[in-house]
Design a protein around this motif. Structure first.
Motif, PDB file in Angstrom:
ATOM      1  N   CYS A  13       0.846  -1.181   0.000  1.00  0.00           N
ATOM      2  CA  CYS A  13       0.000   0.000   0.000  1.00  0.00           C
ATOM      3  C   CYS A  13       0.888   1.240   0.000  1.00  0.00           C
ATOM      4  N   HIS A  14       0.550   2.187  -0.842  1.00  0.00           N
ATOM      5  CA  HIS A  14       1.340   3.413  -0.978  1.00  0.00           C
ATOM      6  C   HIS A  14       0.588   4.619  -0.418  1.00  0.00           C
ATOM      7  N   LEU A  15      -0.160   4.387   0.643  1.00  0.00           N
ATOM      8  CA  LEU A  15      -0.967   5.445   1.241  1.00  0.00           C
ATOM      9  C   LEU A  15      -0.104   6.605   1.726  1.00  0.00           C
ATOM     10  N   GLY A  16       0.999   6.307   2.363  1.00  0.00           N
ATOM     11  CA  GLY A  16       1.874   7.367   2.869  1.00  0.00           C
ATOM     12  C   GLY A  16       2.372   8.284   1.766  1.00  0.00           C
ATOM     13  N   LEU A  43      -3.495   0.095   7.055  1.00  0.00           N
ATOM     14  CA  LEU A  43      -3.257   0.098   5.606  1.00  0.00           C
ATOM     15  C   LEU A  43      -1.896   0.708   5.284  1.00  0.00           C
ATOM     16  N   LYS A  44      -1.643   1.877   5.849  1.00  0.00           N
ATOM     17  CA  LYS A  44      -0.410   2.616   5.558  1.00  0.00           C
ATOM     18  C   LYS A  44       0.834   1.796   5.888  1.00  0.00           C
ATOM     19  N   ASN A  45       0.764   1.023   6.961  1.00  0.00           N
ATOM     20  CA  ASN A  45       1.915   0.245   7.411  1.00  0.00           C
ATOM     21  C   ASN A  45       1.941  -1.176   6.856  1.00  0.00           C
ATOM     22  N   ASN A  46       1.120  -1.434   5.852  1.00  0.00           N
ATOM     23  CA  ASN A  46       1.079  -2.740   5.176  1.00  0.00           C
ATOM     24  C   ASN A  46       0.796  -3.899   6.129  1.00  0.00           C
ATOM     25  N   LYS A  47      -0.074  -3.659   7.086  1.00  0.00           N
ATOM     26  CA  LYS A  47      -0.457  -4.698   8.043  1.00  0.00           C
ATOM     27  C   LYS A  47      -1.858  -5.237   7.777  1.00  0.00           C
ATOM     28  N   ALA A  48      -2.561  -4.666   6.796  1.00  0.00           N
ATOM     29  CA  ALA A  48      -3.943  -5.070   6.527  1.00  0.00           C
ATOM     30  C   ALA A  48      -3.993  -6.467   5.927  1.00  0.00           C
ATOM     31  N   LYS A  49      -4.995  -7.213   6.340  1.00  0.00           N
ATOM     32  CA  LYS A  49      -5.241  -8.535   5.779  1.00  0.00           C
ATOM     33  C   LYS A  49      -6.391  -8.487   4.792  1.00  0.00           C
ATOM     34  N   ALA A  50      -7.187  -7.423   4.861  1.00  0.00           N
ATOM     35  CA  ALA A  50      -8.332  -7.251   3.969  1.00  0.00           C
ATOM     36  C   ALA A  50      -8.716  -5.782   3.959  1.00  0.00           C
ATOM     37  N   ALA A  51      -9.467  -5.400   2.941  1.00  0.00           N
ATOM     38  CA  ALA A  51      -9.977  -4.031   2.856  1.00  0.00           C
ATOM     39  C   ALA A  51     -11.332  -4.063   2.158  1.00  0.00           C
ATOM     40  N   ARG A  52     -12.232  -3.241   2.630  1.00  0.00           N
ATOM     41  CA  ARG A  52     -13.562  -3.150   2.021  1.00  0.00           C
ATOM     42  C   ARG A  52     -13.488  -2.274   0.772  1.00  0.00           C
ATOM     43  N   ILE A  59     -11.114   6.237  -0.049  1.00  0.00           N
ATOM     44  CA  ILE A  59      -9.719   6.682  -0.040  1.00  0.00           C
ATOM     45  C   ILE A  59      -9.327   7.197  -1.422  1.00  0.00           C
ATOM     46  N   CYS A  60      -9.650   6.449  -2.453  1.00  0.00           N
ATOM     47  CA  CYS A  60      -9.304   6.868  -3.817  1.00  0.00           C
ATOM     48  C   CYS A  60      -9.995   8.178  -4.188  1.00  0.00           C
ATOM     49  N   ASP A  61     -11.247   8.338  -3.793  1.00  0.00           N
ATOM     50  CA  ASP A  61     -11.952   9.586  -4.069  1.00  0.00           C
ATOM     51  C   ASP A  61     -11.286  10.759  -3.359  1.00  0.00           C
ATOM     52  N   ALA A  62     -10.931  10.566  -2.095  1.00  0.00           N
ATOM     53  CA  ALA A  62     -10.323  11.651  -1.310  1.00  0.00           C
ATOM     54  C   ALA A  62      -8.934  12.026  -1.826  1.00  0.00           C
ATOM     55  N   LEU A  63      -8.191  11.043  -2.325  1.00  0.00           N
ATOM     56  CA  LEU A  63      -6.822  11.293  -2.785  1.00  0.00           C
ATOM     57  C   LEU A  63      -6.731  11.509  -4.292  1.00  0.00           C
ATOM     58  N   GLY A  64      -7.834  11.337  -4.987  1.00  0.00           N
ATOM     59  CA  GLY A  64      -7.830  11.505  -6.437  1.00  0.00           C
ATOM     60  C   GLY A  64      -6.919  10.507  -7.123  1.00  0.00           C
ATOM     61  N   CYS A  65      -6.988   9.251  -6.667  1.00  0.00           N
ATOM     62  CA  CYS A  65      -6.124   8.213  -7.229  1.00  0.00           C
ATOM     63  C   CYS A  65      -6.955   7.006  -7.623  1.00  0.00           C
ATOM     64  N   THR A  66      -6.285   6.026  -8.193  1.00  0.00           N
ATOM     65  CA  THR A  66      -6.930   4.763  -8.550  1.00  0.00           C
ATOM     66  C   THR A  66      -6.396   3.669  -7.627  1.00  0.00           C
ATOM     67  N   PHE A  71      -2.145   0.640  -4.591  1.00  0.00           N
ATOM     68  CA  PHE A  71      -1.546  -0.662  -4.303  1.00  0.00           C
ATOM     69  C   PHE A  71      -0.675  -1.137  -5.474  1.00  0.00           C
ATOM     70  N   THR A  72       0.379  -1.841  -5.148  1.00  0.00           N
ATOM     71  CA  THR A  72       1.157  -2.580  -6.136  1.00  0.00           C
ATOM     72  C   THR A  72       1.411  -3.962  -5.562  1.00  0.00           C
ATOM     73  N   ILE A  73       1.868  -4.864  -6.417  1.00  0.00           N
ATOM     74  CA  ILE A  73       2.198  -6.211  -5.960  1.00  0.00           C
ATOM     75  C   ILE A  73       3.671  -6.459  -6.240  1.00  0.00           C
ATOM     76  N   ASP A  74       4.368  -6.963  -5.244  1.00  0.00           N
ATOM     77  CA  ASP A  74       5.784  -7.309  -5.413  1.00  0.00           C
ATOM     78  C   ASP A  74       5.880  -8.555  -6.265  1.00  0.00           C
ATOM     79  N   ARG A  75       6.716  -8.522  -7.264  1.00  0.00           N
ATOM     80  CA  ARG A  75       6.958  -9.690  -8.110  1.00  0.00           C
ATOM     81  C   ARG A  75       7.929 -10.610  -7.409  1.00  0.00           C
ATOM     82  N   ARG A  76       7.755 -11.881  -7.613  1.00  0.00           N
ATOM     83  CA  ARG A  76       8.666 -12.879  -6.995  1.00  0.00           C
ATOM     84  C   ARG A  76       9.875 -13.056  -7.831  1.00  0.00           C
TER      85      ARG A  76
END
Length: 76
Positions: A13-16, A43-52, A59-66, A71-76
């Motif tokens: 999560c890239h909330l910060g 969320l900000k500290n990447n501790k979330a297990k789920a999100a509604r 959050i996206c509306d307030a920050l004007g983001c998608t 979020f991004t996913i780390d590639r293995r």
């Protein structure tokens, strides 16, 4: 190797960074979205297990983001 709770998922999560880019504090985001500071911090500290979806939409509306910017996913 058994994953630890912290490493059991690769989504980041890239909330910060988004808050900083928008000149917004966690307190302001909490007030705008109705999401508690505790939940935003998880969320900000990447501790979330789920999100509604409703929370992510707010959050996206307030920050004007998608979700793809939030979020991004780390590639293995």
């Amino acid at each position: 190797m058994t994953p630890t709770p912290e490493s059991s998922h690769r989504i980041r999560c890239h909330l910060g960074q988004l808050l900083e880019a928008n000149g917004m504090t966690m307190t302001e985001l909490s007030q705008r979205t109705g999401i508690t500071m505790a939940n935003l911090s998880i969320l900000k500290n990447n501790k979330a297990k789920a999100a509604r979806f409703s929370s992510l939409t707010a959050i996206c509306d307030a920050l004007g983001c998608t979700p793809g910017e939030l979020f991004t996913i780390d590639r293995r």
